[in-house]
Write a protein that holds these residues in place. Sequence first.
Motif, PDB file in Angstrom:
ATOM      1  N   ARG A 279       0.814  -1.215   0.000  1.00  0.00           N
ATOM      2  CA  ARG A 279       0.000   0.000   0.000  1.00  0.00           C
ATOM      3  C   ARG A 279       0.856   1.277   0.000  1.00  0.00           C
ATOM      4  NH1 ARG A 279      -5.377  -0.888   1.899  1.00  0.00           N
ATOM      5  NH2 ARG A 279      -6.163  -2.656   0.686  1.00  0.00           N
ATOM      6  N   VAL A 280       1.929   1.267   0.806  1.00  0.00           N
ATOM      7  CA  VAL A 280       2.772   2.462   0.946  1.00  0.00           C
ATOM      8  C   VAL A 280       4.230   2.045   0.822  1.00  0.00           C
ATOM      9  CG1 VAL A 280       3.394   4.437   2.392  1.00  0.00           C
ATOM     10  CG2 VAL A 280       1.075   3.509   2.494  1.00  0.00           C
ATOM     11  N   LEU A 281       4.981   2.789   0.006  1.00  0.00           N
ATOM     12  CA  LEU A 281       6.400   2.482  -0.176  1.00  0.00           C
ATOM     13  C   LEU A 281       7.186   3.766  -0.370  1.00  0.00           C
ATOM     14  CD1 LEU A 281       6.130   3.026  -3.333  1.00  0.00           C
ATOM     15  CD2 LEU A 281       6.159   0.558  -3.613  1.00  0.00           C
ATOM     16  N   GLN A 282       8.491   3.599  -0.488  1.00  0.00           N
ATOM     17  CA  GLN A 282       9.373   4.760  -0.614  1.00  0.00           C
ATOM     18  C   GLN A 282      10.592   4.360  -1.434  1.00  0.00           C
ATOM     19  OE1 GLN A 282      10.612   6.293   3.180  1.00  0.00           O
ATOM     20  NE2 GLN A 282      11.646   8.077   2.325  1.00  0.00           N
ATOM     21  N   ALA A 283      10.715   4.925  -2.622  1.00  0.00           N
ATOM     22  CA  ALA A 283      11.881   4.658  -3.455  1.00  0.00           C
ATOM     23  C   ALA A 283      13.114   5.294  -2.829  1.00  0.00           C
ATOM     24  CB  ALA A 283      11.662   5.209  -4.860  1.00  0.00           C
ATOM     25  N   GLU A 284      14.261   4.686  -3.083  1.00  0.00           N
ATOM     26  CA  GLU A 284      15.506   5.209  -2.518  1.00  0.00           C
ATOM     27  C   GLU A 284      15.697   6.662  -2.946  1.00  0.00           C
ATOM     28  OE1 GLU A 284      19.942   3.450  -1.716  1.00  0.00           O
ATOM     29  OE2 GLU A 284      18.935   2.904  -3.583  1.00  0.00           O
ATOM     30  N   GLY A 285      15.892   7.536  -1.959  1.00  0.00           N
ATOM     31  CA  GLY A 285      16.066   8.954  -2.230  1.00  0.00           C
ATOM     32  C   GLY A 285      14.768   9.710  -2.427  1.00  0.00           C
ATOM     33  N   GLY A 286      13.635   8.996  -2.362  1.00  0.00           N
ATOM     34  CA  GLY A 286      12.340   9.632  -2.556  1.00  0.00           C
ATOM     35  C   GLY A 286      11.557   9.778  -1.271  1.00  0.00           C
ATOM     36  N   LYS A 287      10.277  10.090  -1.414  1.00  0.00           N
ATOM     37  CA  LYS A 287       9.413  10.256  -0.255  1.00  0.00           C
ATOM     38  C   LYS A 287       8.402   9.123  -0.200  1.00  0.00           C
ATOM     39  CE  LYS A 287       6.206  13.324  -2.699  1.00  0.00           C
ATOM     40  NZ  LYS A 287       5.543  14.660  -2.696  1.00  0.00           N
ATOM     41  N   ARG A 288       7.792   8.957   0.971  1.00  0.00           N
ATOM     42  CA  ARG A 288       6.748   7.943   1.124  1.00  0.00           C
ATOM     43  C   ARG A 288       5.579   8.278   0.202  1.00  0.00           C
ATOM     44  NH1 ARG A 288       5.923   5.711   7.059  1.00  0.00           N
ATOM     45  NH2 ARG A 288       3.850   5.436   6.186  1.00  0.00           N
ATOM     46  N   MET A 289       5.070   7.244  -0.469  1.00  0.00           N
ATOM     47  CA  MET A 289       3.944   7.455  -1.389  1.00  0.00           C
ATOM     48  C   MET A 289       3.023   6.251  -1.364  1.00  0.00           C
ATOM     49  SD  MET A 289       5.697   9.110  -4.818  1.00  0.00           S
ATOM     50  CE  MET A 289       4.088   9.461  -5.523  1.00  0.00           C
ATOM     51  N   ALA A 290       1.759   6.486  -1.668  1.00  0.00           N
ATOM     52  CA  ALA A 290       0.854   5.378  -1.931  1.00  0.00           C
ATOM     53  C   ALA A 290       1.357   4.670  -3.184  1.00  0.00           C
ATOM     54  CB  ALA A 290      -0.567   5.891  -2.136  1.00  0.00           C
ATOM     55  N   ALA A 291       1.364   3.345  -3.156  1.00  0.00           N
ATOM     56  CA  ALA A 291       1.923   2.586  -4.269  1.00  0.00           C
ATOM     57  C   ALA A 291       1.278   2.927  -5.618  1.00  0.00           C
ATOM     58  CB  ALA A 291       1.829   1.094  -3.975  1.00  0.00           C
ATOM     59  N   PRO A 292      -0.066   3.035  -5.697  1.00  0.00           N
ATOM     60  CA  PRO A 292      -0.663   3.374  -7.001  1.00  0.00           C
ATOM     61  C   PRO A 292      -0.171   4.714  -7.538  1.00  0.00           C
ATOM     62  CG  PRO A 292      -2.328   2.527  -5.506  1.00  0.00           C
ATOM     63  CD  PRO A 292      -1.098   2.767  -4.682  1.00  0.00           C
ATOM     64  N   ASP A 293       0.006   5.691  -6.670  1.00  0.00           N
ATOM     65  CA  ASP A 293       0.488   7.004  -7.103  1.00  0.00           C
ATOM     66  C   ASP A 293       1.904   6.902  -7.665  1.00  0.00           C
ATOM     67  OD1 ASP A 293      -1.886   8.078  -6.238  1.00  0.00           O
ATOM     68  OD2 ASP A 293      -1.081   8.803  -4.323  1.00  0.00           O
ATOM     69  N   TYR A 294       2.748   6.118  -6.991  1.00  0.00           N
ATOM     70  CA  TYR A 294       4.130   5.993  -7.462  1.00  0.00           C
ATOM     71  C   TYR A 294       4.176   5.299  -8.816  1.00  0.00           C
ATOM     72  CZ  TYR A 294       8.990   4.718  -7.929  1.00  0.00           C
ATOM     73  OH  TYR A 294      10.268   4.568  -8.428  1.00  0.00           O
ATOM     74  N   PHE A 295       3.466   4.181  -8.940  1.00  0.00           N
ATOM     75  CA  PHE A 295       3.599   3.374 -10.151  1.00  0.00           C
ATOM     76  C   PHE A 295       2.821   3.938 -11.339  1.00  0.00           C
ATOM     77  CE2 PHE A 295       4.876   0.159  -6.952  1.00  0.00           C
ATOM     78  CZ  PHE A 295       6.151  -0.070  -7.465  1.00  0.00           C
ATOM     79  N   ARG A 296       1.911   4.866 -11.100  1.00  0.00           N
ATOM     80  CA  ARG A 296       1.305   5.564 -12.239  1.00  0.00           C
ATOM     81  C   ARG A 296       2.346   6.410 -12.958  1.00  0.00           C
ATOM     82  NH1 ARG A 296      -3.690   5.670  -9.342  1.00  0.00           N
ATOM     83  NH2 ARG A 296      -3.012   7.460  -8.093  1.00  0.00           N
ATOM     84  N   GLY A 297       3.297   6.938 -12.196  1.00  0.00           N
ATOM     85  CA  GLY A 297       4.371   7.732 -12.793  1.00  0.00           C
ATOM     86  C   GLY A 297       5.597   6.922 -13.161  1.00  0.00           C
ATOM     87  N   HIS A 298       5.634   5.674 -12.699  1.00  0.00           N
ATOM     88  CA  HIS A 298       6.776   4.794 -12.971  1.00  0.00           C
ATOM     89  C   HIS A 298       6.229   3.415 -13.338  1.00  0.00           C
ATOM     90  CE1 HIS A 298       8.148   7.932 -10.168  1.00  0.00           C
ATOM     91  NE2 HIS A 298       9.345   7.819 -10.750  1.00  0.00           N
ATOM     92  N   PRO A 299       5.694   3.267 -14.542  1.00  0.00           N
ATOM     93  CA  PRO A 299       5.039   2.014 -14.931  1.00  0.00           C
ATOM     94  C   PRO A 299       5.970   0.809 -14.834  1.00  0.00           C
ATOM     95  CG  PRO A 299       4.549   3.754 -16.499  1.00  0.00           C
ATOM     96  CD  PRO A 299       5.625   4.288 -15.603  1.00  0.00           C
ATOM     97  N   LEU A 300       5.385  -0.316 -14.423  1.00  0.00           N
ATOM     98  CA  LEU A 300       6.129  -1.562 -14.264  1.00  0.00           C
ATOM     99  C   LEU A 300       5.677  -2.561 -15.322  1.00  0.00           C
ATOM    100  CD1 LEU A 300       6.132  -2.177 -10.420  1.00  0.00           C
ATOM    101  CD2 LEU A 300       8.174  -2.041 -11.856  1.00  0.00           C
ATOM    102  N   GLU A 301       6.620  -3.370 -15.800  1.00  0.00           N
ATOM    103  CA  GLU A 301       6.261  -4.483 -16.659  1.00  0.00           C
ATOM    104  C   GLU A 301       5.947  -5.675 -15.774  1.00  0.00           C
ATOM    105  OE1 GLU A 301       9.131  -5.403 -19.591  1.00  0.00           O
ATOM    106  OE2 GLU A 301       9.186  -3.375 -20.437  1.00  0.00           O
ATOM    107  N   THR A 302       4.778  -6.239 -15.889  1.00  0.00           N
ATOM    108  CA  THR A 302       4.370  -7.397 -15.102  1.00  0.00           C
ATOM    109  C   THR A 302       4.503  -8.676 -15.906  1.00  0.00           C
ATOM    110  OG1 THR A 302       2.065  -7.087 -15.761  1.00  0.00           O
ATOM    111  CG2 THR A 302       2.789  -6.037 -13.718  1.00  0.00           C
TER     112      THR A 302
END
Length: 302
Positions: A279-302
């Motif tokens: 639900r909540v994560l934080q990329a190295e050097g970044g800020k805490r974010m809701a996972a959907p918000d982060y991955f909308r800007g950083h799409p992942l290949e599944t």
Amino acid sequence: MRVVFMGTPDIAATCLKRILDDGFDVVGVYTQPDRPKGRGMKMVFSPVKELAIAHGIPVFQPENFRADEDVQALRELQPDVCAVVAYGRILPQPVLDIPTLGCVNIHASLLPRYRGSAPYQWAVLDGLKETGVTAQHMSLKMDAGDIIDAAKTTIGENETAGELLDRLAVLGADLLSRTLRRFENGRPVGMPQDESKVTFAPMLDKTMCPIDWSKTAQQVHDHVRGLNPWPCATATIGGTFFKIHATVIAEGSGQPGKILGLTKTGLCIACGEGAVEIRVLQAEGGKRMAAPDYFRGHPLET
């Protein structure tokens, strides 16, 4: 009754505030020495020291009690009882012998389970549904003294160790105040601990952080909760290193560590059994974010 209080972090400050509000005569406070903190490495007071100063109570900060003058300083306070909550120092026998009624410790577990420095964190890491706080007579052996009283509480299915600690602080403050009232009538009788039921809660460290996706979903979820807020669970997802702050158990299965999909509420990843949703994560050097918000800007290949 003359009380000397010994403690350092927030849980101790909560307990100290409670006994001050309840009118106990706190004649001195012991806390760990000031430590540098933050990027500027500025010396900061412990929460207990700040509270003691605000109430005009003498503060003592020995590194330990090896020096005769530190033991003598405590003796001159003439305590009837020493109340200890997360002090972070081992009290030698000459110190334990000073208060006329002894030393009482509030420990954040239901003893004899989880003796040691990280009791509430390990209760979450181990997936317990219940824990509590214990009032015990202090002995030279760590957390091994006779039990005076205890108070229980349930652990929420998504509750983090930090959230649990906030509740245990209030529970511990109530227990300490109630226990000190008993000391006003003399040293209360305690019950010896059952040594056959002893477990230990060693200090946490950063080697524990990486998530093992081969574990069950429940174990992964408990791992994330138990290491929050420190040292925090970590994982590398799509080549990016993250701190993982919050998860829930989710539907799904697959190869452990496989990304199952992004939902409106989080990122689902398969475990050895079942799946979790980050639900909540934080990329190295970044800020805490809701996972959907982060991955909308950083799409992942599944």
